[in-house]
Each structure stands twice: as C-alpha cells, then as structure tokens.
Design an enzyme around this catalytic site. Structure first.
Site, PDB file in Angstrom:
ATOM      1  N   SER A  58      11.076  52.048 -17.875  1.00 53.42           N
ATOM      2  CA  SER A  58      11.471  52.412 -17.194  1.00 53.42           C
ATOM      3  C   SER A  58      11.302  51.488 -15.778  1.00 53.42           C
ATOM      4  O   SER A  58      10.444  51.124 -14.804  1.00 53.42           O
ATOM      5  CB  SER A  58      11.368  54.206 -16.604  1.00 53.42           C
ATOM      6  OG  SER A  58      11.873  55.080 -15.323  1.00 53.42           O
ATOM      7  N   CYS A 101       3.370  57.389 -11.818  1.00 56.48           N
ATOM      8  CA  CYS A 101       3.496  56.625 -10.470  1.00 56.48           C
ATOM      9  C   CYS A 101       2.875  56.075 -10.252  1.00 56.48           C
ATOM     10  O   CYS A 101       2.253  57.370  -8.996  1.00 56.48           O
ATOM     11  CB  CYS A 101       5.369  56.864 -10.425  1.00 56.48           C
ATOM     12  SG  CYS A 101       5.480  55.592  -8.593  1.00 56.48           S
ATOM     13  N   LEU A 144      10.349  55.136  -7.057  1.00 57.46           N
ATOM     14  CA  LEU A 144      11.273  56.092  -7.198  1.00 57.46           C
ATOM     15  C   LEU A 144      11.773  55.958  -6.369  1.00 57.46           C
ATOM     16  O   LEU A 144      12.555  56.907  -6.115  1.00 57.46           O
ATOM     17  CB  LEU A 144       9.974  57.219  -7.818  1.00 57.46           C
ATOM     18  CG  LEU A 144       9.135  57.242  -9.218  1.00 57.46           C
ATOM     19  CD1 LEU A 144       8.561  57.953  -8.892  1.00 57.46           C
ATOM     20  CD2 LEU A 144      10.067  57.035 -10.360  1.00 57.46           C
ATOM     21  N   ILE A 172       1.297  52.030 -21.051  1.00 59.33           N
ATOM     22  CA  ILE A 172       1.032  52.334 -20.001  1.00 59.33           C
ATOM     23  C   ILE A 172       2.287  52.335 -18.273  1.00 59.33           C
ATOM     24  O   ILE A 172       2.930  51.136 -18.749  1.00 59.33           O
ATOM     25  CB  ILE A 172      -0.468  51.572 -19.246  1.00 59.33           C
ATOM     26  CG1 ILE A 172      -0.676  50.416 -19.789  1.00 59.33           C
ATOM     27  CG2 ILE A 172      -1.508  52.274 -20.359  1.00 59.33           C
ATOM     28  CD1 ILE A 172      -1.198  49.236 -18.758  1.00 59.33           C
ATOM     29  N   ASN A 173       1.697  52.350 -17.912  1.00 60.19           N
ATOM     30  CA  ASN A 173       2.766  52.810 -16.480  1.00 60.19           C
ATOM     31  C   ASN A 173       1.979  51.205 -15.905  1.00 60.19           C
ATOM     32  O   ASN A 173       0.984  51.114 -16.237  1.00 60.19           O
ATOM     33  CB  ASN A 173       2.501  53.464 -15.945  1.00 60.19           C
ATOM     34  CG  ASN A 173       3.552  54.043 -14.841  1.00 60.19           C
ATOM     35  OD1 ASN A 173       3.628  52.750 -13.920  1.00 60.19           O
ATOM     36  ND2 ASN A 173       4.684  54.882 -14.448  1.00 60.19           N
ATOM     37  N   THR A 174       2.154  50.816 -15.212  1.00 60.05           N
ATOM     38  CA  THR A 174       0.910  50.004 -14.153  1.00 60.05           C
ATOM     39  C   THR A 174       0.174  50.326 -13.848  1.00 60.05           C
ATOM     40  O   THR A 174      -0.277  51.215 -13.517  1.00 60.05           O
ATOM     41  CB  THR A 174       2.394  49.526 -12.833  1.00 60.05           C
ATOM     42  OG1 THR A 174       2.412  50.506 -11.636  1.00 60.05           O
ATOM     43  CG2 THR A 174       3.463  48.937 -12.991  1.00 60.05           C
ATOM     44  N   GLY A 198       3.770  47.320 -21.356  1.00 59.95           N
ATOM     45  CA  GLY A 198       2.664  46.627 -21.016  1.00 59.95           C
ATOM     46  C   GLY A 198       2.449  45.315 -21.818  1.00 59.95           C
ATOM     47  O   GLY A 198       1.904  45.314 -22.213  1.00 59.95           O
ATOM     48  N   THR A 257       8.317  43.925 -17.444  1.00 64.65           N
ATOM     49  CA  THR A 257       8.827  43.151 -16.825  1.00 64.65           C
ATOM     50  C   THR A 257       9.392  41.488 -17.132  1.00 64.65           C
ATOM     51  O   THR A 257      10.343  40.726 -16.602  1.00 64.65           O
ATOM     52  CB  THR A 257       7.579  42.457 -16.201  1.00 64.65           C
ATOM     53  OG1 THR A 257       7.213  44.008 -15.406  1.00 64.65           O
ATOM     54  CG2 THR A 257       6.883  41.791 -15.031  1.00 64.65           C
ATOM     55  N   ASN A 284       3.982  45.902  -8.062  1.00 71.75           N
ATOM     56  CA  ASN A 284       5.714  46.451  -7.181  1.00 71.75           C
ATOM     57  C   ASN A 284       5.263  47.869  -6.515  1.00 71.75           C
ATOM     58  O   ASN A 284       4.198  48.446  -6.942  1.00 71.75           O
ATOM     59  CB  ASN A 284       6.852  46.745  -8.140  1.00 71.75           C
ATOM     60  CG  ASN A 284       6.604  48.089  -8.253  1.00 71.75           C
ATOM     61  OD1 ASN A 284       6.874  48.857  -8.555  1.00 71.75           O
ATOM     62  ND2 ASN A 284       6.536  48.309  -9.667  1.00 71.75           N
TER      63      ASN A 284
HETATM   64  C1  LIG Z   1       9.793  47.296 -10.399  1.00 68.20           C
HETATM   65  C2  LIG Z   1       9.663  48.368 -11.317  1.00 68.20           C
HETATM   66  C3  LIG Z   1       9.481  49.278 -11.463  1.00 68.20           C
HETATM   67  C4  LIG Z   1       9.113  50.375 -12.400  1.00 68.20           C
HETATM   68  N1  LIG Z   1       9.579  51.549 -11.732  1.00 68.20           N
HETATM   69  C5  LIG Z   1       9.340  52.730 -13.034  1.00 68.20           C
HETATM   70  C6  LIG Z   1       9.337  53.826 -13.024  1.00 68.20           C
HETATM   71  O1  LIG Z   1      10.865  54.432 -12.086  1.00 68.20           O
HETATM   72  N2  LIG Z   1       8.882  54.983 -14.018  1.00 68.20           N
HETATM   73  C7  LIG Z   1       7.884  54.317 -14.283  1.00 68.20           C
HETATM   74  O2  LIG Z   1       7.048  55.910 -15.162  1.00 68.20           O
HETATM   75  N3  LIG Z   1       7.224  53.576 -14.298  1.00 68.20           N
HETATM   76  C8  LIG Z   1       8.173  52.089 -13.531  1.00 68.20           C
HETATM   77  N4  LIG Z   1       7.555  51.196 -13.712  1.00 68.20           N
HETATM   78  C9  LIG Z   1       6.372  51.174 -15.227  1.00 68.20           C
HETATM   79  C10 LIG Z   1       6.949  50.371 -15.765  1.00 68.20           C
HETATM   80  O3  LIG Z   1       7.848  50.967 -16.679  1.00 68.20           O
HETATM   81  C11 LIG Z   1       6.422  49.781 -17.452  1.00 68.20           C
HETATM   82  O4  LIG Z   1       5.448  50.588 -16.991  1.00 68.20           O
HETATM   83  C12 LIG Z   1       5.572  49.106 -16.470  1.00 68.20           C
HETATM   84  O5  LIG Z   1       5.778  48.021 -15.248  1.00 68.20           O
HETATM   85  C13 LIG Z   1       4.452  48.365 -17.082  1.00 68.20           C
HETATM   86  O6  LIG Z   1       5.262  47.327 -18.609  1.00 68.20           O
HETATM   87  P1  LIG Z   1       5.446  45.316 -18.344  1.00 68.20           P
HETATM   88  O7  LIG Z   1       3.858  45.340 -18.097  1.00 68.20           O
HETATM   89  O8  LIG Z   1       6.211  45.321 -19.375  1.00 68.20           O
HETATM   90  O9  LIG Z   1       6.636  45.490 -17.221  1.00 68.20           O
HETATM   91  C14 LIG Z   1       8.223  50.055 -13.446  1.00 68.20           C
HETATM   92  C15 LIG Z   1       7.207  48.502 -13.113  1.00 68.20           C
HETATM   93  C16 LIG Z   1       8.583  47.935 -12.066  1.00 68.20           C
HETATM   94  C17 LIG Z   1       7.848  46.364 -12.755  1.00 68.20           C
END
Ligand SMILES: Cc1cc2nc3c(=O)[nH]c(=O)nc-3n(C[C@H](O)[C@H](O)[C@H](O)COP(=O)(O)O)c2cc1C
Ligand SMILES: Cc1cc2nc3c(=O)[nH]c(=O)nc-3n(C[C@H](O)[C@H](O)[C@H](O)COP(=O)(O)OP(=O)(O)OC[C@H]3O[C@@H](n4cnc5c(N)ncnc54)[C@H](O)[C@@H]3O)c2cc1C
Ligand code: FES
Lengths: 277, 309
Positions: free
Chosen positions: B23, B138, B77, B197-199, B249, B272, B73
């Site tokens: 997302s 978030c 939302l 995981i989320n960030t 992640g 990402t 970032n």
């Molecule tokens: C620019 C950006 C916006 C994101 N927006 C959301 C969001 O709206 N809802 C959510 O659950 N996670 C959001 N995330 C987190 C990602 O869904 C993901 O969990 C996190 O980036 C880890 O995965 P990755 O390392 O592959 O990016 C966002 C991440 C990025 C980089």
C-alpha cells in the site's frame, strides 16, 4: 488532489536510452544527448526519471527536465548540474553507454491563453525546461523575450544561450527577441537577480504570459511581479521524487486553496496563482 | 512456462500468484498500466490507505533517500476519502478484478469509530474489493495509525470492531514490533490474514541545518535495508499464528520474495522497489515461478515456511 492519469497523455513506461554525447558545457554543468524512443512522446515541460548506472548512492531515479526532444532524430537533450553522486555518475556515462529512463512524466507547459508576447525567466538549471518552452513558442510563432540568471559568468550555458538567440520562428512572424543575462556577482550581464531585470523588461514592454523555472525563491519573485501586472504565470516546480508518475504521494505541493497537489503528476508545471511558492 | 502451481489463498483472497503490491507504493494500480498489464500479471494489488473522509497528509518534504539502501517517507495517508476513491478508481479497479487480479482496499482511521465508518462505506460502495487491509501501523499520523496497533489489546479492539462490518476477508497491516503477540491477538479477534511489516520509524538529520531532512522529526524507513528485519519478523509471526501472512519489506528481487515464502509468507508485497524499477513486481512474478521450479517443487504452497533451521 491528483488525478490518476491524464487521458490525453501517454502513460509512463520504461525506455532504453543510448548516450550519443555527454560533455561539460559550463562550470559544473553538463549536456547529454541520447537516442531514445521517448523523444517522440515528450511534450515541452515534461520530465524523465533516469536510472544512472553504477550509482550506489541512490535507489531512486534522478528526475531531469529536457531542453530538446527531437522526435525526427530520436534524440533527447538533457542539461544538468553535477551536484551529488548521482549526477556525477551521470556525467561519467560515455558515448554508447545505455540505461533506462521512465517517462513521459508530468504535464508540460501550456500555450498562452491570450494573445501577446511571452516572457521566459530561467534561473540556474531551470534553463532546460525554459529552452524547451522557447522551442514550443517559436514553433507556434509566438514572440518572446528571455531572462537567464546564473550565480556567476562561468555557470551560464553558452551553447544553450546561442540556440536561444538563434531559434528560428515560424515564417512570417516577428523573430526579434531580447535575451538578458544576469549574474549574482555581476561577472556577466546585469548584476543581481532575474527579478531586477524583469522589472526593467516589464517597464518597457507588455507581456501576456510568463514562464519560469529556477530556485523556488526566484519563482516566487517572478510570480509576484507577473501577478502585479496581471500577467498569467506558469512555474515549473521541483520536489524530491519517489516514483515520478503519481504512485507514491511523496512530492506534494501546497495549494493556495488548501490541500496538496502532486508535483510529478499534477505538475511539475503549475499556474503560479494556484500554488504556495 | 512451466506447470508449476503458483496460486495461493491469502485468508480467502484468491491470488493467481503470490505477488501483491505494498500500500502507498503502487498508486491505485492505474499508474502502472503503462509499464505492464497490471490486472493480467499480478496476484493482487493493495490500494493506498483510505479513510472515511479525505485527508491532506503531511507537509513537504515527505521523502528522503538514505545512501542507496533505503528511503524514508512521511506521506501521512493523503487520500480522497472513500467516496472520492470509489469515484476516481472504482471503474478501473473493477477492470483489474475482471482481469483476474485480486483488489485489496486499505482502510485507515484515527480511532475505532473512524475505522468502522470507513469500513461501512467500503462495504457499501466498493463491490470491486476482494478483501480489505486494515492499516493499524502508519507511523506518520499523529493519532490512530501505528498507535492503534501498538499493543495486542488495542489491535484486537480495532479488529473486533471491523470484523462485524464485513464478511469479506480482512488482512491487518502490522507495525514492525511485537509481531508474535500482536499477530496472535489479531487472529483471535477474527483477522483472516496478516501483512507485515509497515515502515520502521527512523530519523534523518541534516547536520548543517540541524533540522530533519523531512518536514517531520520521524518518518518511516523502507527499501532493501529493512529486508532482513522483515524476513525475521515474518518468521517469528508465522510461528505464532495459523492464518496466512503477506510478507512485506525491501522485496526487490524474486530471490527476496522467495526468502519471505520460506520464512512463512503465503504472499509477498512489493513496495519501494516499484519506485526504483516500475517493472519490479512483474519481474518478481516471473522469477518466483522459476525459483519454485528450480526447487523441484510443483506448487509454491509446498515451499511456504520451508526454511530449514
Ligand atoms: C511512499 C510510501 C507510502 C506508503 N504508504 C502506505 C500506506 O498508505 N499504507 C500502508 O499500510 N503502508 C504504506 N507504506 C508502507 C509500505 O506499504 C510497506 O509496508 C513498506 O514500505 C515496507 O516495504 P518496502 O520496503 O518493500 O517498501 C508506504 C511506503 C512508502 C515508501
Ligand atoms: C521535475 C524535476 C526536474 C529537474 N530537472 C533538472 C534539470 O533539468 N537539470 C538539473 O540539473 N537538475 C534537475 N533537477 C534536479 C535533479 O533531479 C537533482 O539535482 C538530482 O536528483 C541530484 O542528484 P545527485 O545524486 O547528484 O545529488 P544528491 O546529493 O542525491 O542530492 C542533491 C539534491 O538534489 C535533489 N534531489 C536528490 N534526489 C532527488 C530526487 N529523487 N528527486 C528530486 N530531487 C532530488 C535534492 O534537492 C538534494 O538535496 C530536476 C528535479 C525535478 C524534481
Ligand atoms: S513522486 Fe511519486 S507521486 Fe510524485
């Protein structure tokens, strides 16, 4: 809020490019010409997102405007300042090297909405999209004058300035134009900021439309001057960009009416009266 | 290609292959249609988090890059609210679904009541959703968000509340902490699947100005640098729950996705990496199938949790 895609625009895709020329054209400023099918898809004021080979410092691409997209010769011209690792690596690309760029990104310049002369104001590496804008106007036979500012004489990009002077107009149109140069330190042209030069120009001639790209503070000054004379003003903004095509919401631009637009997909060109500069 | 079976079941969400999108990193799919046919390629897409009413998100700058291995970032939302979302993307998302790709709508809120309201609106106005993902993780909003998922009790409270509002599958997007205990609580309160995981909350300071490089002091770290942490958390969580997990992640290559599956993930989301290379998710779909075949397996499901300790 952003609109997901622009119905009359080509959707962004990944395109290969091959370097045909990459050389230093001013102090710390380079010009790259490359072959890419993307050159046939771009409109003036749009930008591309470049994957720089061997750049360990970035996982994101480098967003760059272009000064010329020549569909006939399949050629794209970028002008860029070397500021960090990514642009340093870009300047190290040799003729024949290949990589990819994402594009077309964003919305370009709009043609003037009313008759009359245009005033183009560029600062630093805001020059490439202004050059592309000049080509657009010349093709349409719309008269314009240009102000180009740089920190110092050695940062003025001579080959682009030459082209700006010489751009041929649609036949039958007035092709006389003024090109005013400024430098912050007075080493070339007028000493001071482009806005000082702009005040002089506005006193001498009337303009219908103003196009500007450069540092934010410069565009703010340009937009205020344009506004004071009821001149429509378009500005091309920069933001840190994640994707470049409206997918990550990282590049927000504050709107005068509240809320945000996205620089990459709603811009980078905005009506100056709609954004907080 | 080969006769390997790639279809997986993410808690009732049927996916033609295990590849989903994280997302917030994939727009709402349509932005990627120029790169490849999203609906015909991916197992699922997860849309940007959407709340009952529109949210502006945080001021600029919202993005910083961390020396080639991660980004941060603080988008917060930004979204047009459920009505705006459905109006703008509903038709497109229906077409994604009709092409065989699951559509997961993400639900955001500041309080239990706001999650309920958003859920009700989605339930009524988003027939195209194959399932929902509840974002209780978030790190970029002042109230709600990660705070809602901070403890097993608060997470369960949100989950129990939304469970009564829909019969469609519910995935919960989890923050990177205490994943075994919170995952267990979510399973008990009716979650069909977990996404993690989320960030990871982080900071980046410009030492010349002594200010944050983003508009907020803290922001969420994502990208290759967090991959190993995410794999570990998926593995820990998988041992604590019996519901499927979507591993997220730093997944950048098919090999990264395969690691997630071996650690116990049923599906994998690409985040990402979509920004680095917009073709990533498509390449991962292709590479994952090759990996399954190279393992001598005929069904990707046989490799879920097949990590050998
Ligand atoms: C620019 C950006 C916006 C994101 N927006 C959301 C969001 O709206 N809802 C959510 O659950 N996670 C959001 N995330 C987190 C990602 O869904 C993901 O969990 C996190 O980036 C880890 O995965 P990755 O390392 O592959 O990016 C966002 C991440 C990025 C980089
Ligand atoms: C739409 C747009 C068009 C641009 N056009 C031009 C152009 O025609 N010519 C030119 O010289 N420059 C242009 N830039 C700026 C150019 O993108 C940056 O100078 C470049 O990314 C710097 O990378 P680096 O690795 O060399 O420097 P770094 O050390 O990584 O960064 C130096 C500075 O560059 C900017 N920057 C870094 N990464 C990004 C990113 N992902 N997105 C946006 N900005 C970033 C930041 O302000 C940063 O502080 C444009 C930027 C945008 C957004
Ligand atoms: S850079 Fe991703 S939305 Fe603008």
């Amino acid at each position: 809020m952003s609109v997901p895609t622009n119905a009359h625009d080509t959707l962004a895709n990944v395109h290969e490019f091959e370097v045909v020329e990459n050389k230093c054209v001013a102090d710390g400023i380079w010009r790259m010409r490359c072959n890419t099918a993307l050159s046939g898809l771009l409109r003036p004021g749009q930008f591309v997102n470049v994957d720089v080979p061997n750049d360990a410092s970035h996982i994101l691409r480098i967003p760059l405007s272009f000064s010329k997209a020549d569909a006939k010769n399949n050629e794209l011209e970028l002008v860029y300042a070397v500021v960090g690792e990514g642009t340093k690596r870009l300047s190290a690309m040799c003729v024949g090297d290949t990589s990819t760029m994402v594009g077309p990104c964003g919305n370009g310049w709009s043609l003037p909405k009313s008759d009359g002369r245009s005033l183009l104001v560029a600062g630093g590496v805001g020059l490439p999209p202004i050059m592309a804008c000049a080509r657009m106007l010349a093709e349409k036979g719309i008269g314009f004058d240009v102000i180009v500012g740089a920190q110092t004489a050695s940062r003025h990009v001579e080959p682009i300035l030459d082209e700006l002077r010489a751009l041929p107009m649609q036949q039958g149109c007035d092709c006389a134009r003024t090109l005013v140069l400024t430098t912050d330190d007075g080493t070339r042209g007028m000493r001071g900021f482009v806005t000082t030069a702009m005040q002089d120009m506005l006193a001498e001639r009337s303009y219908a439309t103003c196009y500007s790209c450069g540092p934010n503070i410069m565009m703010r000054g340009v937009a205020e001057l344009a506004h004071s004379q009821n001149i429509a003003c378009q500005v091309s903004l920069e933001r840190m960009m994640g994707c470049g095509f409206g997918a990550c919401s990282c590049c927000n631009v504050e709107l005068v009416g509240g809320g945000y637009a996205l620089c990459c997909s709603d811009g980078p060109v905005f009506d100056a009266s709609e954004v907080v500069l | 290609m080969s006769k390997v079976k790639m279809a997986v079941d993410l808690g009732g969400i049927q996916m033609r292959n295990p590849v989903n999108t994280a997302s917030g990193t994939f727009g709402n799919g349509v932005q990627f249609e120029g790169f490849y046919d999203v609906g015909k390629t991916l197992g699922a897409i997860t849309c940007k988090g959407v709340s009952a009413e529109p949210w502006d998100g945080n001021p600029a700058p919202r993005l910083a890059e961390l020396r080639g291995a991660a980004i941060m970032n603080s988008v917060g939302l930004q979204n047009p609210g459920v009505h705006g979302f459905v109006k703008r993307y509903g038709e497109y998302l229906e077409s994604v679904r009709s092409r065989g790709c699951a559509v997961i709508c993400q639900v955001a809120g500041h309080s239990v009541e706001e999650y309920e309201r958003a859920m009700d609106l989605f339930e009524e106005f988003a027939p195209f959703a194959s399932g929902f993902e509840i974002n209780i993780s978030c790190p970029n909003i002042a109230e709600g968000g990660a705070a809602m998922g901070a403890t097993p009790q608060s997470a369960a409270r949100v989950m129990s509340a939304v469970r009564t509002r829909t019969k469609r599958p519910i995935v919960v997007k989890m923050a990177p902490h205490d994943v075994a205990a919170i995952g267990h609580a979510l399973e008990e309160s009716g979650a069909d699947a977990l996404a993690l995981i989320n960030t990871i909350p982080g900071m980046s300071i410009d030492v010349r100005t002594r200010k944050s490089r983003l508009a907020r002091a803290t922001a969420g770290v994502s990208g290759p640098a967090i991959h190993a942490i995410a794999v570990r958390m998926v593995w820990e969580c998988a041992q604590a729950v019996n519901i499927p997990i979507c591993g997220i992640g730093g997944v950048t290559t098919a090999e990264d996705a395969a690691e997630m599956i071996l650690a116990g993930a049923t599906a994998v989301s690409v985040g990402t990496a979509n920004l680095t290379d917009p073709l990533s998710a498509k390449h991962i779909v292709e590479g994952l199938e090759e990996w399954v075949a190279s393992q001598g397996a005929t069904d990707v499901n046989d490799l879920i949790g097949a990590f050998e300790c």
